[in-house]
Motif scaffolding. Structure first.
Motif, PDB file in Angstrom:
ATOM      1  N   GLU A 147     -33.292 -38.471 -36.330  1.00 20.23           N
ATOM      2  CA  GLU A 147     -32.014 -37.858 -36.968  1.00 20.23           C
ATOM      3  C   GLU A 147     -31.166 -38.810 -37.724  1.00 20.23           C
ATOM      4  OE1 GLU A 147     -32.087 -38.498 -33.034  1.00 20.23           O
ATOM      5  OE2 GLU A 147     -33.607 -36.925 -33.037  1.00 20.23           O
ATOM      6  N   ALA A 148     -30.350 -38.347 -38.699  1.00 19.03           N
ATOM      7  CA  ALA A 148     -29.418 -38.981 -39.372  1.00 19.03           C
ATOM      8  C   ALA A 148     -28.057 -39.022 -39.044  1.00 19.03           C
ATOM      9  CB  ALA A 148     -29.393 -38.613 -40.822  1.00 19.03           C
ATOM     10  N   TYR A 149     -27.292 -39.958 -39.195  1.00 16.08           N
ATOM     11  CA  TYR A 149     -26.117 -40.317 -38.817  1.00 16.08           C
ATOM     12  C   TYR A 149     -25.104 -40.902 -39.868  1.00 16.08           C
ATOM     13  CZ  TYR A 149     -27.961 -39.336 -33.892  1.00 16.08           C
ATOM     14  OH  TYR A 149     -28.663 -39.133 -32.951  1.00 16.08           O
ATOM     15  N   VAL A 150     -23.869 -40.529 -39.914  1.00 11.80           N
ATOM     16  CA  VAL A 150     -22.905 -41.268 -40.700  1.00 11.80           C
ATOM     17  C   VAL A 150     -22.280 -42.284 -39.579  1.00 11.80           C
ATOM     18  CG1 VAL A 150     -20.694 -41.050 -41.897  1.00 11.80           C
ATOM     19  CG2 VAL A 150     -22.262 -39.296 -41.915  1.00 11.80           C
ATOM     20  N   VAL A 151     -21.734 -43.591 -40.109  1.00 14.20           N
ATOM     21  CA  VAL A 151     -21.641 -44.677 -39.235  1.00 14.20           C
ATOM     22  C   VAL A 151     -20.780 -45.686 -39.996  1.00 14.20           C
ATOM     23  CG1 VAL A 151     -23.721 -44.665 -37.580  1.00 14.20           C
ATOM     24  CG2 VAL A 151     -23.723 -46.029 -39.553  1.00 14.20           C
ATOM     25  N   GLY A 152     -19.908 -46.351 -39.268  1.00 12.84           N
ATOM     26  CA  GLY A 152     -18.993 -47.328 -39.656  1.00 12.84           C
ATOM     27  C   GLY A 152     -18.312 -47.807 -38.429  1.00 12.84           C
ATOM     28  N   ARG A 153     -17.333 -48.495 -38.762  1.00 12.80           N
ATOM     29  CA  ARG A 153     -16.557 -48.986 -37.651  1.00 12.80           C
ATOM     30  C   ARG A 153     -15.505 -48.255 -37.376  1.00 12.80           C
ATOM     31  NH1 ARG A 153     -12.565 -54.725 -37.317  1.00 12.80           N
ATOM     32  NH2 ARG A 153     -12.030 -54.237 -35.055  1.00 12.80           N
ATOM     33  N   PHE A 154     -15.247 -46.912 -38.213  1.00 14.42           N
ATOM     34  CA  PHE A 154     -14.159 -45.866 -37.670  1.00 14.42           C
ATOM     35  C   PHE A 154     -15.095 -45.210 -36.388  1.00 14.42           C
ATOM     36  CE2 PHE A 154     -17.579 -43.749 -40.475  1.00 14.42           C
ATOM     37  CZ  PHE A 154     -17.727 -42.630 -39.808  1.00 14.42           C
ATOM     38  N   ASN A 155     -16.232 -45.376 -36.060  1.00 18.53           N
ATOM     39  CA  ASN A 155     -16.896 -44.762 -35.101  1.00 18.53           C
ATOM     40  C   ASN A 155     -17.628 -45.921 -34.075  1.00 18.53           C
ATOM     41  OD1 ASN A 155     -19.121 -45.001 -36.333  1.00 18.53           O
ATOM     42  ND2 ASN A 155     -19.864 -42.861 -36.257  1.00 18.53           N
ATOM     43  N   ASN A 156     -17.300 -47.044 -34.411  1.00 16.23           N
ATOM     44  CA  ASN A 156     -17.937 -48.227 -33.750  1.00 16.23           C
ATOM     45  C   ASN A 156     -19.588 -48.028 -33.900  1.00 16.23           C
ATOM     46  OD1 ASN A 156     -15.679 -49.635 -32.501  1.00 16.23           O
ATOM     47  ND2 ASN A 156     -15.476 -47.898 -31.054  1.00 16.23           N
ATOM     48  N   TYR A 157     -20.083 -47.520 -35.025  1.00 17.18           N
ATOM     49  CA  TYR A 157     -21.295 -47.584 -35.433  1.00 17.18           C
ATOM     50  C   TYR A 157     -21.957 -46.799 -34.146  1.00 17.18           C
ATOM     51  CZ  TYR A 157     -20.390 -51.138 -38.543  1.00 17.18           C
ATOM     52  OH  TYR A 157     -19.638 -51.970 -39.562  1.00 17.18           O
ATOM     53  N   THR A 158     -21.370 -45.776 -33.417  1.00 18.45           N
ATOM     54  CA  THR A 158     -21.979 -45.063 -32.300  1.00 18.45           C
ATOM     55  C   THR A 158     -22.786 -43.881 -32.915  1.00 18.45           C
ATOM     56  OG1 THR A 158     -20.016 -45.680 -31.025  1.00 18.45           O
ATOM     57  CG2 THR A 158     -21.493 -43.807 -30.342  1.00 18.45           C
ATOM     58  N   LEU A 159     -23.981 -43.675 -32.271  1.00 17.92           N
ATOM     59  CA  LEU A 159     -24.818 -42.459 -32.680  1.00 17.92           C
ATOM     60  C   LEU A 159     -24.725 -41.362 -31.847  1.00 17.92           C
ATOM     61  CD1 LEU A 159     -28.088 -44.861 -33.326  1.00 17.92           C
ATOM     62  CD2 LEU A 159     -26.142 -44.318 -34.910  1.00 17.92           C
ATOM     63  N   ASN A 160     -23.816 -40.571 -32.074  1.00 15.59           N
ATOM     64  CA  ASN A 160     -23.739 -39.237 -31.045  1.00 15.59           C
ATOM     65  C   ASN A 160     -23.724 -37.904 -31.975  1.00 15.59           C
ATOM     66  OD1 ASN A 160     -21.248 -39.190 -32.198  1.00 15.59           O
ATOM     67  ND2 ASN A 160     -20.346 -40.712 -30.678  1.00 15.59           N
ATOM     68  N   LYS A 161     -23.470 -36.833 -31.086  1.00 15.67           N
ATOM     69  CA  LYS A 161     -23.289 -35.718 -31.715  1.00 15.67           C
ATOM     70  C   LYS A 161     -22.326 -35.274 -32.856  1.00 15.67           C
ATOM     71  CE  LYS A 161     -26.909 -33.778 -29.890  1.00 15.67           C
ATOM     72  NZ  LYS A 161     -28.115 -33.304 -30.291  1.00 15.67           N
ATOM     73  N   GLU A 162     -21.330 -36.178 -32.620  1.00 15.33           N
ATOM     74  CA  GLU A 162     -20.005 -35.967 -33.248  1.00 15.33           C
ATOM     75  C   GLU A 162     -20.271 -36.275 -34.662  1.00 15.33           C
ATOM     76  OE1 GLU A 162     -15.209 -37.456 -33.653  1.00 15.33           O
ATOM     77  OE2 GLU A 162     -16.429 -37.457 -32.052  1.00 15.33           O
ATOM     78  N   ASN A 163     -21.099 -37.657 -34.964  1.00 16.19           N
ATOM     79  CA  ASN A 163     -21.386 -37.965 -36.549  1.00 16.19           C
ATOM     80  C   ASN A 163     -22.780 -37.878 -36.732  1.00 16.19           C
ATOM     81  OD1 ASN A 163     -21.749 -40.057 -34.362  1.00 16.19           O
ATOM     82  ND2 ASN A 163     -22.375 -41.332 -36.160  1.00 16.19           N
ATOM     83  N   GLN A 164     -23.672 -36.745 -36.021  1.00 10.58           N
ATOM     84  CA  GLN A 164     -24.960 -36.596 -36.435  1.00 10.58           C
ATOM     85  C   GLN A 164     -24.937 -35.689 -37.424  1.00 10.58           C
ATOM     86  OE1 GLN A 164     -27.440 -35.453 -33.369  1.00 10.58           O
ATOM     87  NE2 GLN A 164     -29.238 -34.899 -34.593  1.00 10.58           N
ATOM     88  N   LEU A 165     -25.651 -35.805 -38.620  1.00 10.72           N
ATOM     89  CA  LEU A 165     -25.822 -35.217 -39.604  1.00 10.72           C
ATOM     90  C   LEU A 165     -26.978 -33.644 -39.429  1.00 10.72           C
ATOM     91  CD1 LEU A 165     -25.705 -38.134 -41.109  1.00 10.72           C
ATOM     92  CD2 LEU A 165     -25.334 -36.394 -42.919  1.00 10.72           C
TER      93      LEU A 165
END
Length: 425
Positions: free
Chosen positions: A327-345
């Motif tokens: 799966e692909a994700y959008v990450v940065g410090r804005f989400n603490n580099y967390t991999l969850n459903k909210e920022n999954q593409l």
């Protein structure tokens, strides 16, 4: 077609907020979907690494927004942790002066915004809660004085400075890695008594304050009088990655950096970014970034904290899936580099595009795309972003000391450095 995607993704991201049955974990995490924009930093500099000196005037600031508005009965406490973020097996009297918990009373309501919210803030140490030993700490926010109703858990650090850390960023020795990786060598200089460095000292190196990149060092390559040397050829190698992508929503009156379109309805503000392309081929392109950071800004109003608008940001990545299982994700410090459903593409195989719609407060944001490879169980940015030695990154080194006979680990050394400057303590 793009508007239909935005509407669909907005519907998914706007599901009713509800309390779920969860328990606290010792990681950077929000437990309720109505809690947004969690900031934690040293008050001396906005969005700095949340490290403060023990028994100093420095403060940790934690703030967040509640999109349900109104006033909630939020409480907080802090707990001492080991270097690997397990709860220390010590009493609160060992690490705290004052009270064990307190209610959050510093809050303000949003104004002149389409989406109403309440902004909460905590400053530590304070008259109620005062840490008295160095180490890793987890700050826990919960509802109605009930720890079974978790809201936020956030990591921060208190430094009891006893050693000096000198570090450098250099090329890896392996020729095949020289264009893509960066190697960290460092020394720990000390004057205290260390009988067995292999058991008493642990150093953790992190890139861009991303916990997914942390490398644990327990064995120095060389032990010298009053100095531990960490320069083994096979350790502390990091992919240089690429400069972060970014966008600018400080104003919603015009389309600023990387913003393609802005449109509103009665309940929301939608921002469509320009479509992104993979950067894993071709030459390195230098650009200024904030090493993954973000800053809340609102040039349309007077108060960043309470007048900044929440916008639905549409990310589009024109790329094929790197592997069949992932799966692909959008990450940065804005989400603490967390991999969850909210920022999954979401992947559209027919169009060979990834999409994500994420609710973010107005400001300046760094971001990148990461791929979770389920076959290798690794998190990789290289398939979308490439990797280059020239990339400017920040590196954090945390040094822990477990004194013989002690029941906890103490953070005794810290440095934060980039390719250009170092900020040691």
């Amino acid at each position: 077609m793009q508007k239909l995607i935005v509407i669909l993704l907005f519907f998914i991201s706007s599901l009713a907020f509800a309390q779920t049955n969860q328990t606290f974990s010792n990681e950077n995490k929000t437990y309720l979907p109505n809690i947004k924009t969690v900031l934690c930093y040293n008050s001396s500099k906005e969005q700095s690494i949340p490290v403060i000196m023990l028994n100093s005037a420095e403060k940790i600031i934690l703030s967040f927004d509640d999109l349900l508005g109104g006033t909630k009965n939020y409480w907080y406490t802090i707990e001492h942790c080991t270097s690997d973020w397990q709860t220390s097996r010590i009493s609160t009297t060992d690490y705290l002066d004052g009270f064990n918990d307190d209610r959050i009373i510093d809050y303000r309501y949003s104004s002149n915004t389409t989406r109403k919210y309440t902004h909460y803030q905590i400053s530590l140490p304070n008259m109620q809660i005062q840490p008295k030993i160095g180490g890793n700490y987890i700050l826990k926010v919960y509802l109605d004085s009930d720890k079974n109703k978790p809201v936020i858990s956030q990591r921060f650090y208190i430094l009891d400075s006893q050693v000096a850390v000198a570090a450098e960023i250099t090329n890896p020795l392996q020729v095949s890695d020289r264009n893509a990786r960066q190697k960290i060598n460092f020394n720990i200089n000390y004057s205290m008594s260390i009988a067995n460095p292999y058991q008493e000292i642990k150093a953790i190196v992190m890139q861009n304050f991303d916990p997914n990149t942390a490398i644990v060092n327990t064995r120095p390559a060389f032990i010298k009088p009053n100095q531990l040397v960490y320069n083994d050829i096979n350790t502390n190698d990091f992919f240089g990655n690429n400069e972060f992508r970014k966008f600018d929503t400080r104003s919603l009156r015009y389309k600023a950096g990387n913003v393609k379109d802005i449109y509103r309805d009665n309940q929301s503000v939608n921002v469509m970014l320009f479509q992104d392309a993979p950067r894993n081929t071709g030459a390195f392109g230098n650009q200024f970034d904030e090493n993954g950071n973000f800053f809340i800004r609102n040039t349309d109003g007077r108060d960043d904290q309470t007048e900044a608008e929440y916008t639905d940001i549409l990310f589009t990545l024109n790329a094929t899936a790197p592997t069949a299982n992932g799966e692909a994700y959008v990450v940065g410090r804005f989400n603490n580099y967390t991999l969850n459903k909210e920022n999954q593409l979401i992947y559209d195989a027919g169009r060979k595009q990834f999409y994500a719609n994420i609710l973010l407060k107005q400001g300046l944001y760094d971001y990148e795309y990461a791929w979770v490879n389920r076959d290798t169980k690794t998190v990789e940015t290289q398939p979308f972003e490439g990797a280059f030695f020239q990339t400017e990154n920040s590196y954090q080194i945390f040094v822990y000391y477990h004194r013989p006979g002690a029941r906890w680990e103490t953070l005794v050394g810290y440095t934060n450095m980039t390719n250009k400057i170092s900020e040691g303590r």
